[in-house]
Design a protein around this motif. Structure first.
Motif, PDB file in Angstrom:
ATOM      1  N   GLN A  62       9.200  -5.065  13.291  1.00 56.53           N
ATOM      2  CA  GLN A  62      10.084  -6.232  13.189  1.00 56.53           C
ATOM      3  C   GLN A  62      11.395  -5.861  12.502  1.00 56.53           C
ATOM      4  O   GLN A  62      12.464  -6.307  12.907  1.00 56.53           O
ATOM      5  N   GLU A  63      11.303  -5.041  11.465  1.00 51.26           N
ATOM      6  CA  GLU A  63      12.516  -4.601  10.763  1.00 51.26           C
ATOM      7  C   GLU A  63      13.386  -3.751  11.670  1.00 51.26           C
ATOM      8  O   GLU A  63      14.608  -3.888  11.686  1.00 51.26           O
ATOM      9  N   GLU A  64      12.783  -2.873  12.447  1.00 52.67           N
ATOM     10  CA  GLU A  64      13.537  -2.016  13.361  1.00 52.67           C
ATOM     11  C   GLU A  64      14.225  -2.845  14.443  1.00 52.67           C
ATOM     12  O   GLU A  64      15.355  -2.558  14.820  1.00 52.67           O
ATOM     13  N   ARG A  65      13.557  -3.880  14.919  1.00 54.28           N
ATOM     14  CA  ARG A  65      14.157  -4.737  15.941  1.00 54.28           C
ATOM     15  C   ARG A  65      15.303  -5.574  15.367  1.00 54.28           C
ATOM     16  O   ARG A  65      16.306  -5.783  16.030  1.00 54.28           O
ATOM     17  N   SER A  66      15.148  -6.053  14.150  1.00 54.78           N
ATOM     18  CA  SER A  66      16.168  -6.923  13.571  1.00 54.78           C
ATOM     19  C   SER A  66      17.335  -6.143  12.983  1.00 54.78           C
ATOM     20  O   SER A  66      18.379  -6.714  12.715  1.00 54.78           O
ATOM     21  N   CYS A  67      17.171  -4.838  12.784  1.00 59.68           N
ATOM     22  CA  CYS A  67      18.222  -4.040  12.160  1.00 59.68           C
ATOM     23  C   CYS A  67      18.244  -2.638  12.761  1.00 59.68           C
ATOM     24  O   CYS A  67      17.654  -1.710  12.208  1.00 59.68           O
ATOM     25  N   PRO A  68      18.942  -2.448  13.866  1.00 56.22           N
ATOM     26  CA  PRO A  68      19.047  -1.091  14.433  1.00 56.22           C
ATOM     27  C   PRO A  68      19.718  -0.143  13.447  1.00 56.22           C
ATOM     28  O   PRO A  68      20.664  -0.514  12.767  1.00 56.22           O
ATOM     29  N   GLU A  69      19.213   1.061  13.367  1.00 57.45           N
ATOM     30  CA  GLU A  69      19.695   2.022  12.368  1.00 57.45           C
ATOM     31  C   GLU A  69      21.152   2.406  12.570  1.00 57.45           C
ATOM     32  O   GLU A  69      21.867   2.674  11.614  1.00 57.45           O
ATOM     33  N   GLU A  70      21.635   2.441  13.795  1.00 61.10           N
ATOM     34  CA  GLU A  70      23.012   2.882  14.021  1.00 61.10           C
ATOM     35  C   GLU A  70      24.047   1.827  13.589  1.00 61.10           C
ATOM     36  O   GLU A  70      25.195   2.142  13.376  1.00 61.10           O
ATOM     37  N   GLU A  71      23.647   0.569  13.451  1.00 57.39           N
ATOM     38  CA  GLU A  71      24.600  -0.472  13.070  1.00 57.39           C
ATOM     39  C   GLU A  71      24.868  -0.534  11.577  1.00 57.39           C
ATOM     40  O   GLU A  71      25.977  -0.692  11.139  1.00 57.39           O
ATOM     41  N   ARG A  72      23.823  -0.474  10.766  1.00 57.92           N
ATOM     42  CA  ARG A  72      23.986  -0.574   9.313  1.00 57.92           C
ATOM     43  C   ARG A  72      22.822   0.113   8.607  1.00 57.92           C
ATOM     44  O   ARG A  72      21.786   0.348   9.200  1.00 57.92           O
ATOM     45  N   PRO A  73      22.972   0.411   7.321  1.00 56.13           N
ATOM     46  CA  PRO A  73      21.890   1.080   6.589  1.00 56.13           C
ATOM     47  C   PRO A  73      20.660   0.167   6.509  1.00 56.13           C
ATOM     48  O   PRO A  73      20.769  -1.051   6.465  1.00 56.13           O
ATOM     49  N   ARG A  74      19.499   0.805   6.491  1.00 59.61           N
ATOM     50  CA  ARG A  74      18.238   0.065   6.469  1.00 59.61           C
ATOM     51  C   ARG A  74      18.123  -0.830   5.227  1.00 59.61           C
ATOM     52  O   ARG A  74      17.550  -1.914   5.302  1.00 59.61           O
TER      53      ARG A  74
END
Length: 84
Positions: free
Chosen positions: A65-77
Protein backbone atom coordinates in the motif's frame (compact mmCIF):
# COMPACT_ATOMS: atom_id res chain seq x y z
CA UNK A 1 -16.42 -57.90 31.05
CA UNK A 2 -13.94 -56.45 28.64
CA UNK A 3 -10.70 -58.16 27.75
CA UNK A 4 -8.65 -54.94 27.89
CA UNK A 5 -7.52 -55.47 31.45
CA UNK A 6 -9.25 -52.39 32.86
CA UNK A 7 -12.20 -54.37 34.16
CA UNK A 8 -14.90 -52.92 36.37
CA UNK A 9 -17.30 -50.07 35.86
CA UNK A 10 -16.85 -46.38 35.45
CA UNK A 11 -15.58 -44.06 32.80
CA UNK A 12 -13.14 -45.36 30.30
CA UNK A 13 -12.91 -47.11 27.01
CA UNK A 14 -15.37 -49.79 26.16
CA UNK A 15 -14.58 -53.05 24.48
CA UNK A 16 -14.92 -51.41 21.05
CA UNK A 17 -12.31 -48.69 21.65
CA UNK A 18 -9.49 -50.57 19.90
CA UNK A 19 -5.84 -51.20 20.64
CA UNK A 20 -4.80 -47.54 20.80
CA UNK A 21 -6.95 -46.79 23.83
CA UNK A 22 -3.96 -46.78 26.19
CA UNK A 23 -2.55 -43.64 24.56
CA UNK A 24 -5.84 -41.76 24.57
CA UNK A 25 -6.98 -42.81 28.03
CA UNK A 26 -3.99 -43.31 30.34
CA UNK A 27 -4.56 -44.91 33.71
CA UNK A 28 -2.20 -42.74 35.71
CA UNK A 29 -3.04 -39.16 36.60
CA UNK A 30 0.52 -38.01 35.89
CA UNK A 31 0.25 -39.41 32.36
CA UNK A 32 -2.97 -37.44 31.86
CA UNK A 33 -1.22 -34.27 32.98
CA UNK A 34 1.71 -34.95 30.62
CA UNK A 35 -0.64 -35.54 27.67
CA UNK A 36 -2.59 -32.38 28.50
CA UNK A 37 0.63 -30.35 28.73
CA UNK A 38 1.90 -31.77 25.42
CA UNK A 39 -1.42 -31.08 23.68
CA UNK A 40 -1.48 -27.53 25.05
CA UNK A 41 2.10 -26.92 23.85
CA UNK A 42 1.19 -28.19 20.36
CA UNK A 43 -1.90 -25.98 20.22
CA UNK A 44 0.08 -22.96 21.43
CA UNK A 45 2.75 -23.57 18.78
CA UNK A 46 0.08 -23.83 16.08
CA UNK A 47 -1.58 -20.63 17.31
CA UNK A 48 1.73 -18.75 17.33
CA UNK A 49 2.46 -19.94 13.78
CA UNK A 50 -0.90 -18.64 12.57
CA UNK A 51 -0.36 -15.30 14.33
CA UNK A 52 3.10 -14.95 12.75
CA UNK A 53 1.57 -15.63 9.32
CA UNK A 54 -1.07 -12.98 9.94
CA UNK A 55 1.54 -10.45 11.05
CA UNK A 56 3.69 -11.20 8.02
CA UNK A 57 0.71 -10.79 5.72
CA UNK A 58 -0.23 -7.47 7.31
CA UNK A 59 3.32 -6.14 7.02
CA UNK A 60 3.61 -7.11 3.36
CA UNK A 61 0.17 -5.63 2.61
CA UNK A 62 1.13 -2.38 4.34
CA UNK A 63 4.38 -2.22 2.32
CA UNK A 64 2.47 -2.72 -0.93
CA UNK A 65 0.00 0.00 0.00
CA UNK A 66 2.85 2.38 0.81
CA UNK A 67 4.58 1.60 -2.49
CA UNK A 68 1.37 2.24 -4.41
CA UNK A 69 0.62 5.51 -2.62
CA UNK A 70 4.19 6.81 -2.85
CA UNK A 71 6.31 5.84 -5.86
CA UNK A 72 10.00 6.02 -4.99
CA UNK A 73 10.98 8.16 -7.98
CA UNK A 74 8.59 10.99 -7.02
CA UNK A 75 9.62 11.67 -3.41
CA UNK A 76 11.57 10.11 -0.53
CA UNK A 77 9.85 7.25 1.27
CA UNK A 78 9.98 9.10 4.60
CA UNK A 79 7.74 11.81 3.10
CA UNK A 80 4.99 9.29 2.27
CA UNK A 81 2.23 8.42 4.66
CA UNK A 82 0.53 5.09 4.74
CA UNK A 83 -3.23 5.20 4.13
CA UNK A 84 -5.26 5.50 7.32
Amino acid sequence: MSATGTGGCGPGPGPTSGAGSGASNPRKFSEKIALHTQRQAEETAAFQEVMMDITSTRVSLRRRQEERSCPEEERPRSACRAPG
